[in-house]
Write a protein that holds these residues in place. Structure first.
Motif, mmCIF file in Angstrom:
data_model
loop_
_atom_site.group_PDB
_atom_site.id
_atom_site.type_symbol
_atom_site.label_atom_id
_atom_site.label_comp_id
_atom_site.label_asym_id
_atom_site.label_seq_id
_atom_site.Cartn_x
_atom_site.Cartn_y
_atom_site.Cartn_z
ATOM 1 N N ILE A 225 0.880 -1.173 -0.160
ATOM 2 C CA ILE A 225 0.054 0.017 -0.069
ATOM 3 C C ILE A 225 0.826 1.290 -0.016
ATOM 4 N N THR A 226 1.806 1.174 0.861
ATOM 5 C CA THR A 226 2.757 2.533 0.901
ATOM 6 C C THR A 226 4.116 2.162 0.316
ATOM 7 N N SER A 227 4.952 3.286 0.227
ATOM 8 C CA SER A 227 6.033 3.320 -0.675
ATOM 9 C C SER A 227 7.299 2.859 0.053
ATOM 10 N N PRO A 228 8.310 2.328 -0.556
ATOM 11 C CA PRO A 228 9.392 1.685 0.216
ATOM 12 C C PRO A 228 9.999 2.954 0.974
ATOM 13 N N GLU A 229 9.785 4.257 0.827
ATOM 14 C CA GLU A 229 10.346 5.137 1.972
ATOM 15 C C GLU A 229 9.479 4.823 3.382
ATOM 16 N N LEU B 39 -5.478 0.212 25.591
ATOM 17 C CA LEU B 39 -3.876 -0.117 25.624
ATOM 18 C C LEU B 39 -3.161 0.500 24.445
ATOM 19 N N VAL B 40 -3.735 1.678 23.790
ATOM 20 C CA VAL B 40 -2.861 2.024 22.768
ATOM 21 C C VAL B 40 -2.470 3.422 23.235
ATOM 22 N N ASP B 41 -1.154 3.509 23.382
ATOM 23 C CA ASP B 41 -0.463 4.748 23.766
ATOM 24 C C ASP B 41 0.013 5.832 22.727
ATOM 25 N N ARG B 42 0.069 5.384 21.499
ATOM 26 C CA ARG B 42 0.316 5.942 20.307
ATOM 27 C C ARG B 42 0.036 5.533 19.135
ATOM 28 N N VAL B 43 -0.444 6.362 17.947
ATOM 29 C CA VAL B 43 -0.700 5.556 17.030
ATOM 30 C C VAL B 43 0.354 6.224 15.686
ATOM 31 N N VAL B 44 0.777 5.565 14.990
ATOM 32 C CA VAL B 44 1.765 5.820 13.793
ATOM 33 C C VAL B 44 0.987 5.368 12.648
ATOM 34 N N ALA B 45 0.431 6.334 11.593
ATOM 35 C CA ALA B 45 -0.381 5.931 10.561
ATOM 36 C C ALA B 45 0.464 6.379 9.466
ATOM 37 N N TYR B 46 0.527 5.505 8.305
ATOM 38 C CA TYR B 46 1.158 5.861 7.014
ATOM 39 C C TYR B 46 -0.042 5.828 6.092
ATOM 40 N N VAL B 47 -0.250 6.921 5.367
ATOM 41 C CA VAL B 47 -1.579 7.204 4.353
ATOM 42 C C VAL B 47 -1.001 7.240 3.128
ATOM 43 N N ALA B 48 -1.432 6.573 2.214
ATOM 44 C CA ALA B 48 -1.012 6.501 0.834
ATOM 45 C C ALA B 48 -1.900 7.266 -0.032
ATOM 46 N N PRO B 49 -1.586 8.025 -0.895
ATOM 47 C CA PRO B 49 -2.429 8.809 -1.917
ATOM 48 C C PRO B 49 -3.095 7.669 -2.883
#
Length: 364
Positions: free
Chosen positions: A175-179, A304-314
């Motif tokens: 879904i997301t890029s190599p970067e 029990l979730v303290d942080r969310v890191v979301a990678y959103v693809a265009p």
């Protein structure tokens, strides 16, 4: 005496230094220290780089030498007052003749706390709370571990603009890029454990390791939440490249050759609080949750979730699996609310980092 603006500037530098220790200090905190001499010039800087190594104060004091006498120390976490693998930093500051110590955050660990009181008892001026919020954020994993007795949990997911984590046929790579994927590996490398659900293991057969060229490797525990013990014996997560723990339900019969952790089962799945407590007992300070939507929903339901890191693809799919399953929300008023800490472009994608928003204050 430094002005409040100068105190803020020097503590900001200490917070910046502390961040250099991320991924190397567990189960210890990350700490940064700046020491000024009696003329208010920077004489030494340091950060805690690895567990068992010198603490930030010791590194900075060694650099400062005799210039520390009569000076000021800025420390992101209260200097320890106990002897572990290293000696107490409070005693080292006293021996160096430091006249003033500025602390961002008090140490919540009762075994190590007390440094501020000892320093004050020996005539050192001690001030606390300078840039406390920034210092808390840089040390969020360890502070959660110390205060709550469980690891800090970061939930990471990748999705399209319409929130899909997989297409209608189940495909999700990539879904997301190599970067973006390289960035995920950097975040994995800073964690003590990577947790995934059995659905992810069966669908993608991931290795759940951190591949970060240029960074030293360290053992990261791989955890599979698999109540019915369906993990295939040939799954890559069992390849021996890193230690692996498979969490299964009490009473489950299995011939799976793996390190098994048996947990109570409730209506909504395995007891995740018990899982985190067991991980904490193994000195796991930070968890990187990469489970699918069902497991993520379970963690959210239980707070029990303290942080969310979301990678959103265009990209848009219009159908397929959602990034998040049932999180226990039945009405908009019950939404899990978060506050953004960072929004960054990673290649063609966006990375969003958020943490639970504080509960709104009620008017009296």
């Amino acid at each position: 005496m430094e002005t409040p603006a100068q105190d803020t500037a020097h503590m900001a530098r200490a917070v910046e230094l502390a961040a250099h220790g991320r991924g190397g200090t567990s189960p210890n905190p990350v700490v940064g220290c700046v020491i000024l001499d009696a003329h208010h010039d920077v004489a030494g800087e340091g950060f805690h780089a690895r567990a068992g190594g010198p603490h930030a104060e010791i590194v900075a004091l060694r650099q400062a030498g005799e210039r520390a006498r009569g000076g000021t120390a800025y420390v992101t976490l209260e200097p320890c007052d106990h002897t572990g693998r290293t000696g107490p930093c409070s005693q080292a500051l006293l021996a160096a003749g430091v006249g003033r110590v500025v602390i961002a955050v008090a140490d919540p660990n009762p075994e190590a706390a007390g440094g501020a009181a000892r320093l004050r008892a020996h005539g050192v001026t001690v001030e606390t709370g300078v840039l406390a919020e920034q210092a808390e954020q840089v040390n969020a994993e360890w502070l959660t571990f110390a205060r709550l007795g469980r690891p800090h949990v970061t939930w990471k997911y990748a999705a399209t603009l319409d929130g899909r984590s997989a297409a209608a046929d189940g495909t999700s790579q990539w879904i997301t890029s190599p970067e973006a994927r390289a960035d995920v590996h950097r975040l994995r490398a800073r964690s003590d454990a990577i947790v995934a659900g059995i659905g992810t293991v069966l669908a993608d057969d991931p290795r759940l390791t951190a591949r970060t060229p240029g960074l030293p490797e360290r053992p990261i525990l791989r955890v599979v939440v698999d109540s019915a013990a369906r993990t295939p014996p040939a799954a890559r997560v069992l390849d021996g490249a890193a230690p692996t723990l498979v969490a299964i339900a009490d009473g489950t019969r299995t011939d799976l050759k793996a390190d098994l952790l048996r947990l109570p089962r409730h209506d909504d799945g395995l007891d995740l609080r018990r899982l985190l407590a067991e991980l904490a007992a193994r000195d796991v300070v930070s968890v990187f949750l990469e489970g699918g939507p069902t497991l993520a929903g379970s963690f959210l339901r239980q707070g029990l979730v303290d942080r969310v890191v979301a990678y959103v693809a265009p990209a848009l799919l219009g159908s397929g699996a959602a990034a998040l399953g049932d999180a226990g929300v039945r009405t908009i008023a019950g939404a899990h609310r978060f506050a953004f800490d960072d929004v960054s472009a990673i290649g063609p994608d966006l990375r969003l980092i958020a943490r639970p928003a504080p509960a709104p204050r009620r008017e009296k």
